[in-house]
Design an enzyme around this catalytic site. Structure first.
Site, mmCIF file in Angstrom:
data_model
loop_
_atom_site.group_PDB
_atom_site.id
_atom_site.type_symbol
_atom_site.label_atom_id
_atom_site.label_comp_id
_atom_site.label_asym_id
_atom_site.label_seq_id
_atom_site.Cartn_x
_atom_site.Cartn_y
_atom_site.Cartn_z
ATOM 1 N N TRP A 1 -4.659 -0.888 -0.124
ATOM 2 C CA TRP A 1 -5.260 -1.670 -1.211
ATOM 3 C C TRP A 1 -5.397 -3.083 -0.674
ATOM 4 O O TRP A 1 -4.436 -3.822 -0.580
ATOM 5 C CB TRP A 1 -4.368 -1.629 -2.443
ATOM 6 C CG TRP A 1 -5.041 -2.092 -3.691
ATOM 7 C CD1 TRP A 1 -6.024 -1.450 -4.383
ATOM 8 C CD2 TRP A 1 -4.773 -3.291 -4.419
ATOM 9 N NE1 TRP A 1 -6.380 -2.175 -5.485
ATOM 10 C CE2 TRP A 1 -5.635 -3.297 -5.542
ATOM 11 C CE3 TRP A 1 -3.897 -4.358 -4.249
ATOM 12 C CZ2 TRP A 1 -5.650 -4.318 -6.475
ATOM 13 C CZ3 TRP A 1 -3.909 -5.377 -5.176
ATOM 14 C CH2 TRP A 1 -4.772 -5.362 -6.269
ATOM 15 N N CYS B 1 0.866 -1.164 0.000
ATOM 16 C CA CYS B 1 0.000 0.000 0.000
ATOM 17 C C CYS B 1 0.914 1.229 0.000
ATOM 18 O O CYS B 1 2.054 1.137 -0.379
ATOM 19 C CB CYS B 1 -0.905 -0.039 1.215
ATOM 20 S SG CYS B 1 -1.706 -1.646 1.423
ATOM 21 N N ARG C 1 -0.946 3.987 -7.685
ATOM 22 C CA ARG C 1 -0.676 2.599 -7.340
ATOM 23 C C ARG C 1 -1.963 1.820 -7.118
ATOM 24 O O ARG C 1 -1.947 0.598 -7.077
ATOM 25 C CB ARG C 1 0.149 2.539 -6.055
ATOM 26 C CG ARG C 1 1.463 3.265 -6.146
ATOM 27 C CD ARG C 1 1.959 3.657 -4.785
ATOM 28 N NE ARG C 1 2.325 2.505 -4.008
ATOM 29 C CZ ARG C 1 3.566 2.084 -3.856
ATOM 30 N NH1 ARG C 1 4.543 2.722 -4.433
ATOM 31 N NH2 ARG C 1 3.841 1.036 -3.136
ATOM 32 N N GLU D 1 2.447 -17.954 -23.819
ATOM 33 C CA GLU D 1 2.501 -16.659 -23.145
ATOM 34 C C GLU D 1 3.571 -15.770 -23.792
ATOM 35 O O GLU D 1 3.360 -14.576 -23.992
ATOM 36 C CB GLU D 1 2.771 -16.865 -21.642
ATOM 37 C CG GLU D 1 2.913 -15.603 -20.817
ATOM 38 C CD GLU D 1 1.732 -14.637 -20.901
ATOM 39 O OE1 GLU D 1 0.677 -14.985 -21.453
ATOM 40 O OE2 GLU D 1 1.897 -13.485 -20.450
ATOM 41 N N LYS E 1 2.779 -12.107 -25.474
ATOM 42 C CA LYS E 1 3.445 -10.863 -25.038
ATOM 43 C C LYS E 1 4.062 -10.156 -26.239
ATOM 44 O O LYS E 1 3.927 -8.948 -26.402
ATOM 45 C CB LYS E 1 4.566 -11.137 -24.024
ATOM 46 C CG LYS E 1 4.204 -11.398 -22.607
ATOM 47 C CD LYS E 1 3.592 -10.267 -21.832
ATOM 48 C CE LYS E 1 2.099 -10.239 -21.975
ATOM 49 N NZ LYS E 1 1.320 -11.008 -21.057
ATOM 50 N N HIS F 1 3.967 -31.083 -38.313
ATOM 51 C CA HIS F 1 2.591 -31.212 -38.792
ATOM 52 C C HIS F 1 2.073 -29.907 -39.405
ATOM 53 O O HIS F 1 0.877 -29.736 -39.575
ATOM 54 C CB HIS F 1 1.686 -31.670 -37.645
ATOM 55 C CG HIS F 1 2.146 -32.966 -37.047
ATOM 56 N ND1 HIS F 1 1.959 -34.176 -37.670
ATOM 57 C CD2 HIS F 1 2.847 -33.235 -35.914
ATOM 58 C CE1 HIS F 1 2.502 -35.135 -36.926
ATOM 59 N NE2 HIS F 1 3.056 -34.583 -35.858
ATOM 60 N N GLU G 1 1.341 -8.669 -28.619
ATOM 61 C CA GLU G 1 0.494 -7.578 -28.134
ATOM 62 C C GLU G 1 1.244 -6.269 -27.931
ATOM 63 O O GLU G 1 0.661 -5.205 -28.084
ATOM 64 C CB GLU G 1 -0.301 -7.970 -26.881
ATOM 65 C CG GLU G 1 0.513 -8.212 -25.644
ATOM 66 C CD GLU G 1 -0.359 -8.647 -24.460
ATOM 67 O OE1 GLU G 1 0.140 -9.378 -23.611
ATOM 68 O OE2 GLU G 1 -1.526 -8.252 -24.393
ATOM 69 N N ASN H 1 2.884 -1.349 5.697
ATOM 70 C CA ASN H 1 2.797 -2.042 4.411
ATOM 71 C C ASN H 1 3.421 -3.406 4.583
ATOM 72 O O ASN H 1 4.419 -3.535 5.294
ATOM 73 C CB ASN H 1 3.613 -1.315 3.332
ATOM 74 C CG ASN H 1 2.912 -0.101 2.800
ATOM 75 O OD1 ASN H 1 1.804 0.212 3.208
ATOM 76 N ND2 ASN H 1 3.575 0.589 1.895
ATOM 77 N N GLY H 2 2.898 -4.393 3.902
ATOM 78 C CA GLY H 2 3.497 -5.721 3.964
ATOM 79 C C GLY H 2 2.565 -6.718 4.607
ATOM 80 O O GLY H 2 1.341 -6.528 4.643
ATOM 81 N N LYS I 1 -7.218 -2.684 -20.524
ATOM 82 C CA LYS I 1 -6.779 -3.458 -19.361
ATOM 83 C C LYS I 1 -7.870 -4.406 -18.878
ATOM 84 O O LYS I 1 -7.568 -5.502 -18.427
ATOM 85 C CB LYS I 1 -6.347 -2.496 -18.238
ATOM 86 C CG LYS I 1 -5.643 -3.169 -17.081
ATOM 87 C CD LYS I 1 -4.275 -3.707 -17.449
ATOM 88 C CE LYS I 1 -3.651 -4.577 -16.394
ATOM 89 N NZ LYS I 1 -2.651 -5.506 -16.919
#
Ligand code: F6R
Length: 648
Positions: free
Chosen positions: A80, A8, A33, A521, A525, A544, A528, A106-107, A643
């Site tokens: 958050w 956070c 953030r 993946e 990446k 094939h 995109e 935080n954490g 997003k």
């Protein structure tokens, strides 16, 4: 159930100006953030005033407007949440029983439950669902007239990660901060009018002399307010000072209006390193990285650590949030993973692990297909819906459909209270924190780690993995955080490979087993963000069809890490190379032989094949980014993409 906090935002100020204004400005700087609640604690002459609001910093500022707080020392926080709903009660700052001590954290405090029980026996009463509140009570318990000492003694009891700032009614004008595995930055600003220490001080390492004098370390007069600052991110104090100390783990900072003293965990004065920040604000928001994508790629070791924190309790793997008994897990005889895009690729990796470890048949399906067919679902079917945003329309529709048909549905998502979380029977939150770049990177790693835990949990419940095996796997999984850090520390080979394929019109990614899932993946990446056409194939499929594409200089990117099918992948490389392909191999450190079959080799640390998705994906993310930058693309906001995809 553990109520974890993740990355956070922390700000703190003590000086000559009104803390309220400085804290709100600092918190606003941290807004990018992502957060769901915010709060401040300000020292007034009649005690510490804590004001928290669910929602935006602007709402907190509006509320503060109704009070006439004039205090010049305070701490603030944006939270958050991943566990423990966003609410005023769960928002920071948290206070001790008598309200004399307020903290922001935080954490993740992994041993918070044990500490809370211990403190409750001594009469402490807890009001929130968070792990953080225990810190305020612990400091209160250790407080005997010296806040630094109380924070030091408390920090020694904490297991987990933390960045903490604390104030105490008995010590006006003082903020004490410390950290472990969660950033804390401290700065002193001489203010616009300059100051005794300001002009003369040089940026340099210094002992614990007060910042305003010695450690004022280049605190040159700058627009902004005068005083001492603490924050979890430099950006929160950048308007006032660019001369900062990034606290090291185990260091304690004591902030006063005229400077800062530093101590170690033995309570002795300690040396700190001063850094001058010359980034502009835009760069600072990105943590000094040129783009959010790179920043988020570099956050991945932290995501792995946070996702695993608190999951091994007394030697057993625990995922309480799923709310499934070991018996229910044991009865599960079919798993579907449903998702879209990158999240779907995380599902492909999960399939390998769930089937290998738990021996449960697992199908992975694109949500937009799943929802329009009639899959076999029984009461012992578990559907796992994976979605970073938690609001992808097709994934949501598939969840609803699966539940109507009688399946138990579990969500794996990054967003607390998102529709996927709300509409699932249980949810695992990935600890990625807000992802800003459109192309998913750290969320993918959070999903893979979460799904790996889920596969281990099924296997544990079904007795297919013994407790020692689960512990060993967990340890090795945790080690991937360091291994990813190593990959990120030297990216020259990845850049060289990127330069070799930047002008290509098309590229092929191949691999086998988990390697084929990684290939999908990697290809996604690349296409995109660089708009270079890329396809992925299970390497055994080359003959094939796809091999027809290969001609001179055609880039083939292969996941050629040491795995049971390594030799087969090498054969595929040979047949591609014989037709002129330019081979880029992701290979295991120490594999010299691979150089005979590849034009470019990107080495990654040796890991168990099951965990290779975590390590091997990282160079592919970087490869895509390097290619995109070489091609002049906007890596954070690729064309045509959003997003969250909330329409079908
Ligand atoms: C690719 C990417 C997308 C998302 C997909 C699903 O980098 O980000 O492919 O993975 O749109 O989104 P979520 O996970 O939010 O459901």
């Amino acid at each position: 159930m553990p109520q974890y906090e993740i990355m956070c935002g922390i700000v703190g100020y003590t000086g000559e100006s009104k803390a309220q204004k400085v804290l709100i400005e600092g918190l606003s700087r941290l807004e990018y953030r992502g957060y769901d609640s915010a709060g401040v604690a300000i020292q007034e002459t009649d005690g510490i005033h804590v004001i928290c609001r669910k929602g935006k910093v602007a709402e907190l500022a509006h509320t503060l407007g109704h009070f006439s707080l004039t205090g010049t020392c305070g701490i603030g926080h944006t939270r958050w949440a991943t566990h423990g709903k966003p609410s005023e009660v769960n928002a920071h700052p948290h206070t001790s029983c008598d309200g004399d001590i307020a903290i922001v954290h935080n954490g993740i405090i992994e041993n918070y439950a044990e500490l809370r029980d211990e403190l409750a026996i001594r009469g402490h009463v807890f009001t929130s669902e968070t792990d953080s509140e225990v810190v305020a009570h612990l400091i209160e318990d250790n407080y005997h007239g010296d806040l630094v000492e109380a924070v030091r003694l408390s920090a020694m009891r904490l297991i987990g990660s933390y960045g903490i700032a604390a104030v105490c009614e008995q010590e006006p004008g003082i903020i004490v901060a410390t950290r472990k595995d969660s950033p804390i930055v401290v700065g002193y600003a001489a203010g616009a009018e300059g100051g005794a220490g300001a002009a003369s001080a040089e940026a340099a390492s210094s002992a614990s002399a007060r910042n305003g004098a010695g450690a004022g370390a280049g605190a040159k007069a700058q627009k902004g307010v005068r005083g001492s600052f603490v924050a979890s991110d430099i950006i929160a104090m950048l308007d006032s000072t660019r001369d900062v100390v990034v606290l090291a783990d185990g260091q304690i900072a004591k902030l006063a209006p005229d400077g800062v003293e530093y101590f170690d965990m033995q309570g002795k004065s300690c040396e700190v390193t001063h850094t001058h920040i010359d980034w502009d604000l835009d760069l600072a928001e990105k943590g000094g990285y040129p783009d959010f994508m790179l920043k988020e790629i570099h956050e991945q070791p932290r995501v792995i650590r946070d996702t695993l924190a608190g999951r091994m309790v007394g030697g057993a793997l625990v995922i309480d949030e799923l709310d499934l008994s070991p018996e229910e897990l044991d009865l599960t005889d079919r798993v579907y993973v449903i998702a879209c895009g990158t999240s779907y690729h995380a599902g492909l990796i999960a399939k390998n692990l769930i089937e290998a470890w738990a021996r449960i048949p697992c199908e992975v399906e694109v949500a937009s297909e799943f929802r329009y067919r009639n899959p076999i679902i029984t009461p012992t079917t578990v559907v796992v819906a994976v979605s970073q945003s938690g609001e992808t329309a097709d994934t949501l529709a598939a969840i609803r459909d699966a539940r109507v048909k009688g399946a138990k549905v579990f969500g794996i998502t990054n967003v607390l209270g998102s529709p996927v979380a709300r509409e699932s029977d249980g949810v695992i939150y990935t600890k990625a924190n807000k992802e800003i770049a459109v192309a998913s990177t750290k969320s993918f790693i959070g999903q893979v780690v979460s799904l790996t835990l889920l596969a281990m949990l099924f296997a544990q419940a079904k007795g297919k993995l013994t407790t020692p095996q689960v512990r060993l796997l967990f340890r090795e999984l945790a080690d991937t955080a360091d291994q990813v850090e190593r990959i990120l520390s030297d990216t020259d080979a990845i850049r060289d490979a990127a330069l070799a394929c930047k002008d290509a019109e098309s590229a092929l990614f191949i691999g086998r087993g988990i390697g084929s899932a990684i290939s999908y993946e990697g290809a996604l990446k690349l296409k995109e963000i660089s708009y270079l056409h890329a396809e992925a194939y299970a390497a055994g499929e080359m003959k094939h069809g796809p091999i027809a594409l290969i001609d001179e200089g055609f880039p083939v990117i292969a996941i050629a890490t040491k795995s049971p099918t390594y030799d087969k992948v090498v054969s595929n490389l040979q047949e591609s190379r014989a037709r002129g392909a330019k081979i880029i191999a992701i290979a295991t450190e120490g594999d010299e032989d691979i150089k005979n079959y590849a034009d470019y080799v990107i080495y990654i640390p040796k890991v168990r094949d099951a965990f290779s998705a975590i390590t091997a994906t990282v160079p592919l993310q970087l490869l895509a980014r390097f290619v995109a930058i070489e091609r002049g693309c906007d890596v954070d906001q690729p064309r045509n993409l959003a997003k969250s995809v909330t329409v079908e």
